[in-house]
Scaffold this motif. Sequence first.
Motif, PDB file in Angstrom:
ATOM      1  N   ILE A 108       0.849  -1.197   0.000  1.00  0.00           N
ATOM      2  CA  ILE A 108       0.000   0.000   0.000  1.00  0.00           C
ATOM      3  C   ILE A 108       0.882   1.244   0.000  1.00  0.00           C
ATOM      4  O   ILE A 108       1.851   1.338   0.763  1.00  0.00           O
ATOM      5  N   GLY A 110      -0.199   5.310  -0.085  1.00  0.00           N
ATOM      6  CA  GLY A 110      -1.289   6.286  -0.197  1.00  0.00           C
ATOM      7  C   GLY A 110      -2.600   5.566  -0.421  1.00  0.00           C
ATOM      8  O   GLY A 110      -2.977   4.703   0.357  1.00  0.00           O
ATOM      9  N   LEU A 169       3.550   0.551   2.924  1.00  0.00           N
ATOM     10  CA  LEU A 169       3.006  -0.347   3.944  1.00  0.00           C
ATOM     11  C   LEU A 169       2.828  -1.727   3.333  1.00  0.00           C
ATOM     12  O   LEU A 169       2.459  -1.848   2.159  1.00  0.00           O
ATOM     13  N   LYS A 171       0.748  -5.064   4.055  1.00  0.00           N
ATOM     14  CA  LYS A 171      -0.295  -5.700   4.876  1.00  0.00           C
ATOM     15  C   LYS A 171      -0.270  -7.201   4.601  1.00  0.00           C
ATOM     16  O   LYS A 171      -0.373  -7.617   3.444  1.00  0.00           O
ATOM     17  N   VAL A 181       0.932  -5.502   9.883  1.00  0.00           N
ATOM     18  CA  VAL A 181       1.350  -4.448   8.951  1.00  0.00           C
ATOM     19  C   VAL A 181       2.795  -4.074   9.236  1.00  0.00           C
ATOM     20  O   VAL A 181       3.193  -3.958  10.391  1.00  0.00           O
ATOM     21  N   GLY A 182       3.557  -3.891   8.181  1.00  0.00           N
ATOM     22  CA  GLY A 182       4.933  -3.429   8.354  1.00  0.00           C
ATOM     23  C   GLY A 182       5.236  -2.275   7.420  1.00  0.00           C
ATOM     24  O   GLY A 182       4.593  -2.132   6.377  1.00  0.00           O
ATOM     25  N   GLU A 183       6.188  -1.461   7.825  1.00  0.00           N
ATOM     26  CA  GLU A 183       6.638  -0.362   6.954  1.00  0.00           C
ATOM     27  C   GLU A 183       7.939  -0.790   6.303  1.00  0.00           C
ATOM     28  O   GLU A 183       8.848  -1.268   6.986  1.00  0.00           O
TER      29      GLU A 183
ATOM     30  N   SER B 187      -3.438  -4.455  14.237  1.00  0.00           N
ATOM     31  CA  SER B 187      -2.628  -5.590  13.777  1.00  0.00           C
ATOM     32  C   SER B 187      -1.856  -6.182  14.958  1.00  0.00           C
ATOM     33  O   SER B 187      -1.910  -5.657  16.072  1.00  0.00           O
ATOM     34  N   LEU B 188      -1.106  -7.240  14.655  1.00  0.00           N
ATOM     35  CA  LEU B 188      -0.321  -7.904  15.704  1.00  0.00           C
ATOM     36  C   LEU B 188       0.700  -6.938  16.309  1.00  0.00           C
ATOM     37  O   LEU B 188       1.004  -7.008  17.502  1.00  0.00           O
ATOM     38  N   ASN B 189       1.236  -6.032  15.459  1.00  0.00           N
ATOM     39  CA  ASN B 189       2.171  -5.047  16.014  1.00  0.00           C
ATOM     40  C   ASN B 189       1.467  -3.726  16.373  1.00  0.00           C
ATOM     41  O   ASN B 189       2.072  -2.674  16.378  1.00  0.00           O
ATOM     42  N   ARG B 191      -0.862  -1.776  15.031  1.00  0.00           N
ATOM     43  CA  ARG B 191      -1.099  -0.670  14.112  1.00  0.00           C
ATOM     44  C   ARG B 191      -2.589  -0.675  13.759  1.00  0.00           C
ATOM     45  O   ARG B 191      -3.161  -1.730  13.455  1.00  0.00           O
ATOM     46  N   MET B 193      -5.750  -0.789  11.849  1.00  0.00           N
ATOM     47  CA  MET B 193      -6.008  -1.274  10.495  1.00  0.00           C
ATOM     48  C   MET B 193      -7.406  -0.917  10.014  1.00  0.00           C
ATOM     49  O   MET B 193      -7.601  -0.590   8.860  1.00  0.00           O
ATOM     50  N   LEU B 219      -5.556   1.925   6.402  1.00  0.00           N
ATOM     51  CA  LEU B 219      -4.262   1.834   5.716  1.00  0.00           C
ATOM     52  C   LEU B 219      -4.319   2.454   4.322  1.00  0.00           C
ATOM     53  O   LEU B 219      -3.355   3.054   3.866  1.00  0.00           O
ATOM     54  N   VAL B 220      -5.447   2.254   3.660  1.00  0.00           N
ATOM     55  CA  VAL B 220      -5.602   2.799   2.303  1.00  0.00           C
ATOM     56  C   VAL B 220      -6.425   4.075   2.400  1.00  0.00           C
ATOM     57  O   VAL B 220      -7.594   4.040   2.799  1.00  0.00           O
ATOM     58  N   GLU B 221      -5.804   5.165   2.039  1.00  0.00           N
ATOM     59  CA  GLU B 221      -6.476   6.464   2.161  1.00  0.00           C
ATOM     60  C   GLU B 221      -7.764   6.483   1.346  1.00  0.00           C
ATOM     61  O   GLU B 221      -7.754   6.149   0.163  1.00  0.00           O
TER      62      GLU B 221
END
Lengths: 449, 252
Positions: A108, A110, A169, A171, A181-183, B187-189, B191, B193, B219-221
């Motif tokens: 992802i 934006g 991101l 997911k 989710v990770g960056e 999420s698991l960390n 964040r 969602m 997460l998705v704007e």
Amino acid sequence: MMLTTMRVAFRNISRQKKRSFLLVGAIAFGMLVITLLNALTGGVVENLRVNFSHALGGHVFIIGREFTSSGQVILKIAPDERLDQLLVEHDSVIESLTKRSRTLPTLIFGSKQTMQLMYGVDFLAEDKLLDSLVVTDGSLEHVLEYHDAIILPKPSGERLGVQPGETILVKLETLTGQQNVGEFRVAAFIEDQEQFGISAAYAHRTYLNSLLNLEADEYQVLNMFLTDLAVLEDLARDFRLGLRSPDELEEEFAEVEEEEMGLTVTVGNVPITPTPEPEEIRPWDGTRYEVMHINQIMEPVEQMVGVLNKVALVIFLILLVVTMVGITNTFRMIMIERTREIGTMRAFGMQKGQVRSIFLWEAAFLGILGSLAGVVLGGVIALILGSITFNADPSLQFFLNHGQITFTFAPASIVFNLCLVVFTSLLAAYRPATAAARLSPLEALSSHT
Amino acid sequence: MKKITLLLGTVLIALLVAAAASAQDFAEIEAILARIDARTRFDTDFSAVMTMVVEDPEQGTSKMVVRQFRRDDGDHFLLLIQEPITQKGQGYLLEGDNLWFYDPSSRKFAHTSLKETFQDSDARNADFAQWSYSTSYAVEGYGEGTLGSHAVYIIDLAAVDDTVPFPYVKMWVTQQGDLVLKVEEYSLNRRLMRSSLFPKYAKVGSAVIPVQLVFIDELVEGKRTQVALSEISTSEIPDYVFTKAYIERVNR
């Protein structure tokens, strides 16, 4: 004496150039078709084997499964002495190996998103990977420095509208299906590594593992490239046996016993078996391994190619039958044309068997010449077609070698076909040859032909 | 020495009292969660028409009409897509622990999961089944606050195992009436969602259910899904509706 017979037979062939040319041409056409088809299917199998190995990342694939406390089966390989020991034992035939985690996350950036196959890689262990990637934008210089670096296939980067250096991101689902989710920092874009429509993004295994809920030293797939494919099945068997746990053996034994003890009801000698109950997964401790190799994947393809080869052989046999009819008729004509000549030769002391031999040698020469011409022509056509690079659909690329058709000639198959041609030619010429041998010298000499 | 013993004893007692108080409080919150779950459970059969509007910044806005049949006794539901025409006939059938997806183009059933998203929306299949916060989550903590004009409890939950898609949840529940107004899923960390809003409720038989739901992809704007329920009924639904044969039949 045989040499004389052969010389006369060869002279007879060269005497009637046009007729011989047509017969040799007919045989050559049949031989050309079967040779090209066999070589093409052989080449396709080879290309599929190489391309599948490349796309799947190895010749041997090992996955591990664990049964979790919540009743789920997850793909996971934890450090295991048995596996390490087997790797050490077979080190001499293992060209390279990779231990990767993998996922199919949504990337992802934006408001844009795309799905992308992603591998968690130990870049230090897979030291050749970074060199093999073709960078189109960005740089791989800092990949080792940044724990959250990601290398993206160019099309995915373009779809997201992201630039190297920016953060996306990712997911994904953990091994047990929980959301995470990770960056990731985009290090570079690469050309789609595979020419077969299979593209992958690469990230550090330790970071991806933390998102998948795996330990840093765990992974999901172990792939091996071997130095020699001849040892492939033996090596896979060694790993399969070496990684089998005692409870797996017990279960296998119990299954065999159950099968043996099962009552079979027959109606009219037809065994009636009850509808199997849905298979229930029995929990187990530790890791259960599955070892696969490229030959297993290729098995259905090879079966299909085997059918194709059989079809080609049937076509070849049909062509041969047609040619045989032509040879028989031609030799009958030859016999009539040469009646006086046969009479003369017989009058000078030639035996019946020698007359027959001349005819049969002629047929054999025609068969050999036709077959050789077919093989040579097939080789030339294969050479020309094999030098053309086709810009084919990615799925078709699996059948090609770098866009080119490959023809693999199997000497044994060529020799077999050649023998078949010569045999059928002899068979076709046998009756006219015998008829010619039976001619009485007196009648033959008084003949007007 | 006596002073130290006395001090330690006092601290210990204070800690025990605090723990007991906390446990007492959590028990109260757990009771609220149990009531929430119970109130979304139907004693009778339930059917409705769901109109879903999916706003996707890339795909644009799309509308989907889904007929929902639900029988909580035995954990059954059937979701049959009626619009758009391209997806008409697709269905989701829940039979106990098994959720099946039927695609009329292939005429095949595929096994799917309550954890999965519903079509391309922001709703998950589990959103259309009975809620189970009290059994799937444990209370991590809570506070009091306001949401709009409502006095609410803000409850932090953590999943008790890995069978739910979101390991952490924060929910806003009215102090009066135990209505869930907002849920944030993490999420698991940890964040954020997805945020879910439930601005409108209706009493249907003995149950109280949200009839307007908004799911926001965090997460998705710009991605969100609005769901509105209409044609709600608690009439008895024939047993055959909750079968694979029925989905196949309506697609003939």
